[in-house]
Design a protein around this motif. Structure first.
Motif, PDB file in Angstrom:
ATOM      1  N   TRP A 192       0.820  -1.209   0.000  1.00  0.00           N
ATOM      2  CA  TRP A 192       0.000   0.000   0.000  1.00  0.00           C
ATOM      3  C   TRP A 192       0.856   1.263   0.000  1.00  0.00           C
ATOM      4  O   TRP A 192       0.401   2.326  -0.410  1.00  0.00           O
ATOM      5  N   ASP A 193       2.114   1.170   0.420  1.00  0.00           N
ATOM      6  CA  ASP A 193       2.995   2.337   0.432  1.00  0.00           C
ATOM      7  C   ASP A 193       3.376   2.769  -0.978  1.00  0.00           C
ATOM      8  O   ASP A 193       3.713   3.928  -1.203  1.00  0.00           O
ATOM      9  N   ASN A 194       3.345   1.856  -1.923  1.00  0.00           N
ATOM     10  CA  ASN A 194       3.756   2.157  -3.303  1.00  0.00           C
ATOM     11  C   ASN A 194       2.591   2.120  -4.282  1.00  0.00           C
ATOM     12  O   ASN A 194       2.781   1.866  -5.458  1.00  0.00           O
ATOM     13  N   LEU A 195       1.406   2.359  -3.797  1.00  0.00           N
ATOM     14  CA  LEU A 195       0.218   2.289  -4.638  1.00  0.00           C
ATOM     15  C   LEU A 195       0.179   3.466  -5.612  1.00  0.00           C
ATOM     16  O   LEU A 195       0.308   4.619  -5.219  1.00  0.00           O
ATOM     17  N   ASN A 196       0.030   3.167  -6.891  1.00  0.00           N
ATOM     18  CA  ASN A 196      -0.066   4.199  -7.915  1.00  0.00           C
ATOM     19  C   ASN A 196      -1.508   4.214  -8.435  1.00  0.00           C
ATOM     20  O   ASN A 196      -1.924   3.322  -9.167  1.00  0.00           O
ATOM     21  N   LEU A 197      -2.255   5.234  -8.068  1.00  0.00           N
ATOM     22  CA  LEU A 197      -3.663   5.316  -8.444  1.00  0.00           C
ATOM     23  C   LEU A 197      -3.862   5.431  -9.952  1.00  0.00           C
ATOM     24  O   LEU A 197      -4.875   4.992 -10.480  1.00  0.00           O
ATOM     25  N   GLU A 198      -2.888   5.990 -10.656  1.00  0.00           N
ATOM     26  CA  GLU A 198      -3.004   6.101 -12.111  1.00  0.00           C
ATOM     27  C   GLU A 198      -3.042   4.723 -12.773  1.00  0.00           C
ATOM     28  O   GLU A 198      -3.669   4.544 -13.805  1.00  0.00           O
ATOM     29  N   ASP A 199      -2.376   3.751 -12.170  1.00  0.00           N
ATOM     30  CA  ASP A 199      -2.344   2.404 -12.738  1.00  0.00           C
ATOM     31  C   ASP A 199      -3.657   1.658 -12.542  1.00  0.00           C
ATOM     32  O   ASP A 199      -3.992   0.763 -13.318  1.00  0.00           O
ATOM     33  N   ILE A 200      -4.420   1.992 -11.497  1.00  0.00           N
ATOM     34  CA  ILE A 200      -5.632   1.229 -11.187  1.00  0.00           C
ATOM     35  C   ILE A 200      -6.916   2.020 -11.408  1.00  0.00           C
ATOM     36  O   ILE A 200      -7.995   1.484 -11.239  1.00  0.00           O
ATOM     37  N   ALA A 201      -6.791   3.284 -11.809  1.00  0.00           N
ATOM     38  CA  ALA A 201      -7.971   4.119 -12.020  1.00  0.00           C
ATOM     39  C   ALA A 201      -8.750   3.646 -13.249  1.00  0.00           C
ATOM     40  O   ALA A 201      -8.180   3.182 -14.235  1.00  0.00           O
ATOM     41  N   VAL A 202     -10.063   3.763 -13.169  1.00  0.00           N
ATOM     42  CA  VAL A 202     -10.936   3.374 -14.275  1.00  0.00           C
ATOM     43  C   VAL A 202     -11.824   4.564 -14.619  1.00  0.00           C
ATOM     44  O   VAL A 202     -12.451   5.147 -13.739  1.00  0.00           O
ATOM     45  N   ASP A 203     -11.860   4.924 -15.891  1.00  0.00           N
ATOM     46  CA  ASP A 203     -12.727   6.017 -16.320  1.00  0.00           C
ATOM     47  C   ASP A 203     -14.128   5.449 -16.534  1.00  0.00           C
ATOM     48  O   ASP A 203     -14.367   4.670 -17.449  1.00  0.00           O
ATOM     49  N   THR A 204     -15.066   5.840 -15.677  1.00  0.00           N
ATOM     50  CA  THR A 204     -16.430   5.333 -15.769  1.00  0.00           C
ATOM     51  C   THR A 204     -17.301   6.172 -16.685  1.00  0.00           C
ATOM     52  O   THR A 204     -18.386   5.745 -17.062  1.00  0.00           O
ATOM     53  N   GLY A 205     -16.839   7.369 -16.997  1.00  0.00           N
ATOM     54  CA  GLY A 205     -17.643   8.262 -17.813  1.00  0.00           C
ATOM     55  C   GLY A 205     -18.713   8.992 -17.015  1.00  0.00           C
ATOM     56  O   GLY A 205     -19.504   9.746 -17.575  1.00  0.00           O
ATOM     57  N   ILE A 206     -18.775   8.768 -15.722  1.00  0.00           N
ATOM     58  CA  ILE A 206     -19.758   9.425 -14.866  1.00  0.00           C
ATOM     59  C   ILE A 206     -19.185  10.777 -14.449  1.00  0.00           C
ATOM     60  O   ILE A 206     -18.174  10.843 -13.751  1.00  0.00           O
ATOM     61  N   THR A 207     -19.831  11.856 -14.867  1.00  0.00           N
ATOM     62  CA  THR A 207     -19.304  13.187 -14.594  1.00  0.00           C
ATOM     63  C   THR A 207     -19.783  13.761 -13.270  1.00  0.00           C
ATOM     64  O   THR A 207     -19.177  14.682 -12.746  1.00  0.00           O
ATOM     65  N   ASP A 208     -20.883  13.209 -12.730  1.00  0.00           N
ATOM     66  CA  ASP A 208     -21.421  13.764 -11.471  1.00  0.00           C
ATOM     67  C   ASP A 208     -21.300  12.787 -10.308  1.00  0.00           C
ATOM     68  O   ASP A 208     -22.071  12.828  -9.373  1.00  0.00           O
ATOM     69  N   PHE A 209     -20.294  11.925 -10.348  1.00  0.00           N
ATOM     70  CA  PHE A 209     -20.164  10.904  -9.311  1.00  0.00           C
ATOM     71  C   PHE A 209     -19.947  11.515  -7.932  1.00  0.00           C
ATOM     72  O   PHE A 209     -20.525  11.052  -6.949  1.00  0.00           O
TER      73      PHE A 209
END
Length: 76
Positions: A45-62
């Motif tokens: 968890w110390d080296n977690l890169n959110l860019e690698d696991i992020a998912v674009d859902t297309g939801i603009t008002d989440f």
């Protein structure tokens, strides 16, 4: 020479049995053996890169309507 053996996640008593067999094998051949456990690499968890696991859902008002998307409540 270095020999690396990667074992699956098995119980400690099974690891002990495997290491005993490895030592016995090399002892029969007259080869000295040094067995060292691999040093832990720290908390993943110390080296977690959110860019690698992020998912674009297309939801603009989440952010505003997260309760709607998570729990089905009416949108704001």
């Amino acid at each position: 020479m270095q020999l690396t053996i990667t074992l699956p996640d098995i119980l400690p008593d099974q690891v002990t049995r495997v290491m005993t067999k490895v030592r016995e094998f090399f002892a029969q051949e007259g080869i000295p053996v040094e067995i060292k456990p691999d040093a832990p690499k720290g908390d993943p968890w110390d080296n977690l890169n959110l860019e690698d696991i992020a998912v674009d859902t297309g939801i603009t008002d989440f952010a505003e309507n997260h309760d709607h998307y998570l729990y089905g409540t009416p949108r704001r």
